[in-house]
Motif scaffolding. Structure first.
Motif: not given
Length: 494
Positions: A70-73, A82-85, A409-410
Motif C-alpha cells: 500500500g501507499m504508506y508502506k 513523515r513523508f509517507a504519512f 509516489l513519483i
C-alpha cells in the motif's frame, strides 16, 4: 497447473486494467471542453503518464506487497514515515474532495432518471437558489450513505454493480447509434472537423487554458495506484505486465479517441452545448439526450417522437450513472479512511478513530469524515450560487486533489529504486539514469498540469476565488497531516 493458479493472461490483464481505468463520462467532458483536440491530449497522456506511472506502481507493488503493501508502506520504505504519512493523508484527502463533488453531482442522474433531463437547476426551497438546495441534498446523501455504510454495505454494492454494467453498455449504444446517425446524415459530422486544436468552447481558447486541460487527460487515467497488486497475479509478469500496460494503454486511448470522435457525429457544440444550463455536472446526460434525439430524426421519427427517444436515452444514462455513483460512494466512504487509519501507526490517531464496530467499520472516524464533507459542501454551495461555476469548481477541485498524491509516489520512485535489500521480482526500469529521467518527465507533467489548472483563472483575469478554492483543499489537508504527524512524533519521543 490450472490457469487461475498460473495467473492472469496478457489479454485478461489488459481488460482488467481497462475496466479499472476507462470512464465513459470522460469522453463527454473532453468533447465539451476541448472538442476533437482532446484526442491529442488523451493520447499524449497515455504515452507520457499512463504507461510510465503504471509501470512504477507495478514495481512498488511487486516489491512491497501483502499486508505491508500500500501507499504508506511504499513511501515509508522509499523516503521515511513523515513523508509517507503526509502523502497518504493527501491521498485520503483526495477522496474527501471526491465525495464533496460526487455527493452534489449524484442528484443530476437521479432527477434525469425520472424526468429525462437534469432538473436540479429548477429546485428551490425557502428562497434558496438551486445550488444551495443541491448542497443540502448532498449533505443528506452523505449522512445517509455514512449511516448505511457503518451497518455494512455488501448487499448494496452487489445491486449497484448493475450500474457498472449499464454504464459499460452506454459505450456500445454510442458506437452503434452514432454509426446509424452517420449513415442517415450521408457521412456528415454534426461538429465539423477543421482545426482540431481549436476548441469550440470559448473558455478554452488561450495557450494557458489548453495546457490546463492536461489535468483532465491525466485524471481520465486515474486509479492506476491500484494496479501495483496485479503483478504477482499475472502469468509470466516480467514479460506480460509491461505488455499488458502497453496493450491497455492502446485500448483505452483508442477508446477515448473513438468516443470523442463519435460525439462529433451527433453533437454540434454551438447548437447543443453552448446553453447556460449545460455544465460539467450534467454534460453526459445532455449529450446522451441529444444522441437519442438525432437517432430518432435519423430513422424518420417525428420531432416529438425524437424528443421522447432522447429523453429515454438520458433516463437510461441517469439510472446507470446513479447506480454506479452509489456503488462507488458506498465503497469509498469507508475504504480510503479504513486504509489510512489501519494502515498507518495507530498512535497517530485518537483512540476512538482506530476502534472498529461489530461490522469491522471505523464508525467514529466515519462520522468525523461525514462532518468534514458536510461542512465543505455547505461552504461551497452557499459561496457559489451559480450552478455552472459550482460544478466547474467541484470538478476542478476533484481533478487537482486526485492527481496531486501521484506526485508523492513519483518523487519517491528513484529513492525506492536506489534502496538496497529489497526483493525485486519485477523491474520495468533497469538503470538508475532511466528511472530518474522517466520520473522527472512524469513529475513535471503532473505538476505542470495542476499548476496551469490552479492558476488559469488568475492568469486570465477571472479573479482569485477559483484559484483559492482549488488550493484550499491541498494546503489545508497538508497542514492538518503535518500537525497530526508532529503531534505523534512528539508523543513518541517522550
Amino acid at each position: 497447473m490450472s490457469k487461475s493458479a498460473k495467473g492472469m493472461t496478457l489479454v485478461a490483464l489488459a481488460m482488467m486494467i481497462f475496466t479499472t481505468v476507462f470512464g465513459f463520462a470522460n469522453g463527454p467532458v473532453a468533447f465539451y471542453l476541448m472538442g476533437y483536440g482532446s484526442i491529442v491530449f488523451y493520447v499524449l497522456a497515455a504515452i507520457f503518464f499512463f504507461i510510465p506511472f503504471a509501470l512504477m506502481m507495478a514495481e512498488y507493488g511487486s516489491s512491497i506487497k501483502g499486508e505491508n503493501g500500500g501507499m504508506y508502506k511504499w513511501l515509508e520504505v522509499s523516503v521515511g514515515p513523515r513523508f509517507a504519512f503526509i502523502g497518504t493523508f493527501m491521498w485520503f484527502a483526495s477522496y474527501v474532495v471526491w465525495m464533496v463533488s460526487t455527493a452534489s453531482k449524484v442528484w443530476i442522474p437521479f432527477t434525469t432518471a425520472f424526468a429525462g433531463s437534469d432538473q436540479t437547476q429548477k429546485l428551490s426551497l425557502f428562497g434558496m437558489s438551486s445550488t444551495q438546495v443541491v448542497g443540502l441534498l448532498a449533505c443528506l446523501w452523505m449522512i445517509i450513505v455514512t449511516f448505511v455504510s457503518i451497518k455494512g454495505v455488501k448487499g448494496i454494492i452487489r445491486i449497484t454493480s448493475l450500474g457498472g454494467l449499464a454504464v459499460t453498455s452506454l459505450n456500445a449504444i454510442l458506437i452503434i447509434v452514432s454509426g446509424i446517425i452517420l449513415v442517415a446524415n450521408g457521412g456528415k459530422l454534426a461538429q465539423p472537423m477543421e482545426n482540431i486544436m481549436h476548441s469550440p468552447n470559448p473558455g478554452y481558447q488561450t495557450p494557458i487554458s489548453l495546457l490546463s486541460f492536461a489535468v483532465f487527460a491525466i485524471f481520465a487515467y486515474g486509479g492506476l495506484e491500484a494496479l501495483g497488486g496485479m503483478v504477482d497475479k499475472t502469468e509470466n509478469p516480467e514479460k506480460n505486465f509491461p505488455r499488458g500496460i502497453m496493450l491497455s494503454a492502446l485500448i483505452i486511448s483508442v477508446g477515448y479517441a473513438l468516443g470523442i470522435f463519435l460525439w462529433g457525429i451527433s453533437t454540434n457544440w454551438d447548437m447543443v452545448l453552448s446553453g447556460k444550463s449545460t455544465n460539467l455536472g450534467n454534460i453526459s446526460y445532455v449529450m446522451m439526450n441529444n444522441l437519442g434525439f438525432e437517432f430518432g430524426k435519423g430513422i424518420g421519427l417525428s420531432e416529438a417522437a425524437a424528443i421522447t427517444v432522447g429523453n429515454w436515452f438520458a433516463r437510461y444514462t441517469g439510472i446507470g450513472m446513479f447506480l454506479a455513483y452509489s456503488g462507488a460512494f458506498f465503497a469509498l466512504t469507508y475504504t480510503p479512511l479504513k486504509t489510512l487509519v489501519m494502515g498507518t501507526p495507530k498512535k497517530l490517531w485518537p483512540k476512538k478513530f482506530t476502534e472498529l464496530n461489530e461490522n469491522g467499520m471505523p464508525s467514529y472516524a466515519m462520522w468525523a469524515q461525514c462532518a468534514l464533507v458536510v461542512a465543505i459542501i455547505l461552504l461551497a454551495s452557499f459561496a457559489m450560487p451559480d450552478s455552472s461555476v459550482f460544478y466547474r469548481i467541484l470538478t476542478l477541485m476533484a481533478n487537482v486533489s486526485m492527481t496531486l498524491p501521484y506526485l508523492f509516489l513519483i518523487y519517491a520512485f528513484p529513492k525506492f529504486k536506489a534502496k538496497d535489500g529489497l526483493d525485486r521480482p519485477f523491474e520495468a526500469f533497469k538503470s538508475q539514469k532511466m528511472t530518474i529521467l522517466v520520473s522527472v518527465v512524469v513529475f513535471v507533467l503532473v505538476l505542470g498540469a495542476n499548476i496551469f489548472t490552479i492558476f488559469q483563472p488568475l492568469l486570465e483575469g477571472a479573479g482569485i476565488k477559483d484559484t483559492l478554492w482549488m488550493i484550499a483543499g491541498p494546503i489545508g489537508f497538508t497542514v492538518l497531516g503535518m500537525i497530526l504527524y508532529e503531534n505523534y512524533d512528539r508523543k513518541n519521543n517522550k
